[in-house]
Design an enzyme around this catalytic site. Structure first.
Site, short mmCIF file in Angstrom:
data_model
loop_
_atom_site.label_atom_id
_atom_site.label_comp_id
_atom_site.label_asym_id
_atom_site.label_seq_id
_atom_site.Cartn_x
_atom_site.Cartn_y
_atom_site.Cartn_z
N GLY A 190 0.83 -1.22 0.00
CA GLY A 190 0.00 0.00 0.00
C GLY A 190 0.85 1.25 0.00
O GLY A 190 0.59 2.20 0.74
N ALA A 191 1.87 1.25 -0.87
CA ALA A 191 2.86 2.34 -0.83
C ALA A 191 2.56 3.45 -1.82
O ALA A 191 3.36 4.36 -2.00
CB ALA A 191 4.26 1.77 -1.09
N ASN A 192 1.39 3.40 -2.47
CA ASN A 192 1.10 4.41 -3.48
C ASN A 192 0.48 5.67 -2.90
O ASN A 192 0.27 6.65 -3.61
CB ASN A 192 0.20 3.85 -4.58
CG ASN A 192 -1.11 3.34 -4.03
OD1 ASN A 192 -1.16 2.24 -3.50
ND2 ASN A 192 -2.15 4.14 -4.12
N THR A 193 0.16 5.64 -1.60
CA THR A 193 -0.45 6.83 -0.99
C THR A 193 -0.27 6.79 0.53
O THR A 193 0.20 5.79 1.07
CB THR A 193 -1.96 6.91 -1.38
OG1 THR A 193 -2.49 8.15 -0.92
CG2 THR A 193 -2.77 5.79 -0.75
N GLY A 194 -0.65 7.88 1.19
CA GLY A 194 -0.73 7.92 2.64
C GLY A 194 0.56 7.58 3.36
O GLY A 194 1.67 7.96 2.95
N ILE A 195 0.41 6.83 4.45
CA ILE A 195 1.54 6.50 5.32
C ILE A 195 2.56 5.61 4.59
O ILE A 195 3.78 5.79 4.74
CB ILE A 195 1.01 5.78 6.59
CG1 ILE A 195 0.09 6.74 7.37
CG2 ILE A 195 2.14 5.27 7.47
CD1 ILE A 195 -0.77 6.05 8.43
N TYR A 231 -13.22 -3.30 11.20
CA TYR A 231 -11.87 -2.72 11.10
C TYR A 231 -11.10 -2.98 12.41
O TYR A 231 -9.94 -3.41 12.38
CB TYR A 231 -11.98 -1.22 10.82
CG TYR A 231 -10.65 -0.50 10.80
CD1 TYR A 231 -9.79 -0.64 9.71
CD2 TYR A 231 -10.25 0.32 11.86
CE1 TYR A 231 -8.56 0.02 9.70
CE2 TYR A 231 -9.03 0.97 11.85
CZ TYR A 231 -8.19 0.82 10.76
OH TYR A 231 -6.96 1.47 10.74
N1 NDP Z 1 -4.82 7.19 8.77
C1 NDP Z 1 -4.95 6.89 10.06
O1 NDP Z 1 -5.39 7.73 10.88
C2 NDP Z 1 -4.58 5.54 10.55
C3 NDP Z 1 -4.10 4.54 9.72
N2 NDP Z 1 -3.78 3.30 10.23
C4 NDP Z 1 -3.29 2.23 9.36
O2 NDP Z 1 -2.27 2.72 8.52
C5 NDP Z 1 -2.18 1.92 7.34
C6 NDP Z 1 -2.03 2.82 6.12
O3 NDP Z 1 -3.25 3.52 5.95
P1 NDP Z 1 -3.35 5.02 5.42
O4 NDP Z 1 -2.11 5.45 4.75
O5 NDP Z 1 -3.89 5.82 6.54
O6 NDP Z 1 -4.55 4.84 4.37
P2 NDP Z 1 -4.66 5.05 2.78
O7 NDP Z 1 -6.07 4.70 2.45
O8 NDP Z 1 -4.17 6.41 2.42
O9 NDP Z 1 -3.66 3.95 2.21
C7 NDP Z 1 -3.99 2.60 2.24
C8 NDP Z 1 -3.18 1.86 1.22
O10 NDP Z 1 -3.59 0.49 1.24
C9 NDP Z 1 -3.84 0.09 -0.11
N3 NDP Z 1 -4.78 -1.02 -0.20
C10 NDP Z 1 -6.08 -1.05 0.16
N4 NDP Z 1 -6.63 -2.23 -0.16
C11 NDP Z 1 -5.65 -2.97 -0.76
C12 NDP Z 1 -5.60 -4.25 -1.34
N5 NDP Z 1 -6.67 -5.03 -1.42
N6 NDP Z 1 -4.43 -4.68 -1.84
C13 NDP Z 1 -3.33 -3.90 -1.80
N7 NDP Z 1 -3.33 -2.67 -1.30
C14 NDP Z 1 -4.48 -2.21 -0.78
C15 NDP Z 1 -4.37 1.34 -0.78
O11 NDP Z 1 -4.33 1.22 -2.20
P3 NDP Z 1 -5.28 2.13 -3.16
O12 NDP Z 1 -4.70 3.50 -3.16
O13 NDP Z 1 -5.20 1.43 -4.47
O14 NDP Z 1 -6.64 2.09 -2.55
C16 NDP Z 1 -3.40 2.36 -0.22
O15 NDP Z 1 -2.20 2.31 -0.91
C17 NDP Z 1 -3.43 1.04 7.35
O16 NDP Z 1 -3.08 -0.26 7.74
C18 NDP Z 1 -4.33 1.68 8.40
O17 NDP Z 1 -5.18 0.76 9.01
C19 NDP Z 1 -3.91 3.04 11.55
C20 NDP Z 1 -4.37 3.99 12.41
C21 NDP Z 1 -4.76 5.31 11.99
C1 RET Z 2 -11.14 11.99 20.01
C2 RET Z 2 -10.66 13.04 19.05
C3 RET Z 2 -10.52 12.79 17.70
C4 RET Z 2 -10.87 11.49 17.15
C5 RET Z 2 -9.99 10.53 16.94
C6 RET Z 2 -10.36 9.36 16.23
C7 RET Z 2 -11.75 9.15 15.83
C8 RET Z 2 -9.38 8.52 15.90
C9 RET Z 2 -9.54 7.45 15.03
C10 RET Z 2 -8.47 6.75 14.72
C11 RET Z 2 -8.49 5.79 13.68
C12 RET Z 2 -9.48 5.77 12.64
C13 RET Z 2 -7.55 4.90 13.68
C14 RET Z 2 -7.35 4.05 12.57
O1 RET Z 2 -6.90 2.97 12.74
C15 RET Z 2 -10.02 13.82 16.72
C16 RET Z 2 -10.93 13.81 15.50
C17 RET Z 2 -8.64 13.50 16.23
C18 RET Z 2 -9.99 15.19 17.33
C19 RET Z 2 -9.57 15.26 18.74
C20 RET Z 2 -10.37 14.36 19.63
#
Ligand code: NDP
Ligand code: RET
Length: 273
Positions: free
Chosen positions: A27-32, A181
């Site tokens: 999942g390295a094409n976006t986000g974390i 989730y």
């Molecule tokens: N953002 C947050 O606040 C938090 C994130 N996390 C965890 O961090 C990790 C990264 O998430 P984040 O960067 O936030 O989210 P994004 O949605 O930005 O990135 C998720 C990545 O996973 C890929 N992906 C999803 N489904 C599949 C699949 N079937 N096969 C291969 N790749 C897939 C996506 O691909 P595509 O772009 O093609 O959809 C994308 O590259 C996750 O495990 C998430 O649970 C944990 C806690 C909080």
């Molecule tokens: C309590 C609270 C919040 C909510 C946090 C939440 C809902 C976190 C969810 C985390 C997730 C989705 C983790 C993914 O794995 C905000 C909005 C930051 C604002 C400040 C107070």
């Protein structure tokens, strides 16, 4: 103070350079995942972006190559919702690479409507846990041969609401997208702990992380979460900040002693199970 602590960002202060090391980030094409891959490329590793959308992956690979000057950023197809794709990825990787030093199981889905993977698993448990479970299993010998090597499983703090309902693993009896989730993120942590136990003495160590609350596409399936993220956007981490805990676990020297632990920011937290 608790909320401020939860949202504050740590920094991976390790200055380790890793030329010659081979890394896979799912999942390295976006986000974390993208930011994690970028930093590892910056430090000289050969980085495989394992993405379900190869076109998106190629654009990101070009961007990382340009920013870091590291041309060893490669894209390979990996759809974690299909065991055929996972097996094909592993087969290709094992054929082309002699080593694997760092595996970052980062990809994830959150709160998607009820759906199943190609093999009939509920989507959250299927992609977030079972897909990475199979991938890790298929790459394990290579990790052992490349020891010291590390596996980082990107979990969450959402595991705190998770339960493993063995009688309803596929969500067929009841289903809640948010809880599905959470269950999958608990599975990530339990997997990390058991893998650490089984791999003791092999030179392969494993860690799970909560990256923080991060501005990414993870909230794409939930308008409520989109609204929350927008409302509190000031407090939410950037993807670059969100990558720090994964990087800390991948790079910090001497972390082997905490094999199997769960990390938030740069602290190991005892989850009590
Ligand atoms: N953002 C947050 O606040 C938090 C994130 N996390 C965890 O961090 C990790 C990264 O998430 P984040 O960067 O936030 O989210 P994004 O949605 O930005 O990135 C998720 C990545 O996973 C890929 N992906 C999803 N489904 C599949 C699949 N079937 N096969 C291969 N790749 C897939 C996506 O691909 P595509 O772009 O093609 O959809 C994308 O590259 C996750 O495990 C998430 O649970 C944990 C806690 C909080
Ligand atoms: C309590 C609270 C919040 C909510 C946090 C939440 C809902 C976190 C969810 C985390 C997730 C989705 C983790 C993914 O794995 C905000 C909005 C930051 C604002 C400040 C107070």
């Amino acid at each position: 103070p608790q909320i401020r602590k939860m949202l504050s960002s740590g920094v991976c202060t390790s200055t380790v350079e890793i030329p010659g090391k081979v890394v896979v980030v799912t999942g390295a094409n976006t986000g974390i995942g993208k930011e994690t891959a970028k930093e590892l490329a910056q430090r000289g590793a050969r980085v495989y972006l394992a993405c379900r959308d190869v076109q998106k992956g190629e654009l990101v690979a070009k961007e990382i190559q340009t920013m870091t000057g590291n041309q060893q950023v490669l894209v390979r197809k990996l759809d974690l919702s299909d065991t055929k794709s996972i097996r094909a990825f592993a087969k290709g990787f094992l054929a082309e690479e002699k080593h694997l030093h760092i595996l970052i199981n980062n990809a994830g889905v959150m709160m998607c409507p009820y759906s199943k993977t190609a093999d009939g698993f509920e989507m959250h448990i299927g992609v977030n846990h079972l897909g990475h479970f199979l991938l890790t299993h298929l790459l394990l010998e290579k990790l052992k041969e490349s020891a010291p090597s590390r596996i980082v499983n990107v979990s969450s703090l959402a595991h705190l609401l998770g339960r493993i309902h063995f009688h309803n693993l596929q969500g067929e009896k009841f289903y809640n997208a948010g809880l599905a989730y959470c269950h999958s993120k608990l599975a990530n942590i339990l997997f990390t702990q058991e893998l650490a136990r089984r791999l003791k003495g092999s030179g392969v160590t494993t860690y799970s992380v909560h990256p923080g609350t991060v501005q990414t596409e993870l909230i794409r399936h939930s308008s409520f979460m989109n609204w929350m993220w927008w409302l509190f956007s000031f407090f939410i981490k950037t993807p670059q900040q969100g990558a720090q805990t994964s990087l800390y676990c991948a790079l910090t020297e001497g972390l082997e002693i905490l094999n199997g632990s769960h990390f938030r920011r740069e602290e190991e937290v005892d989850e009590g199970f």
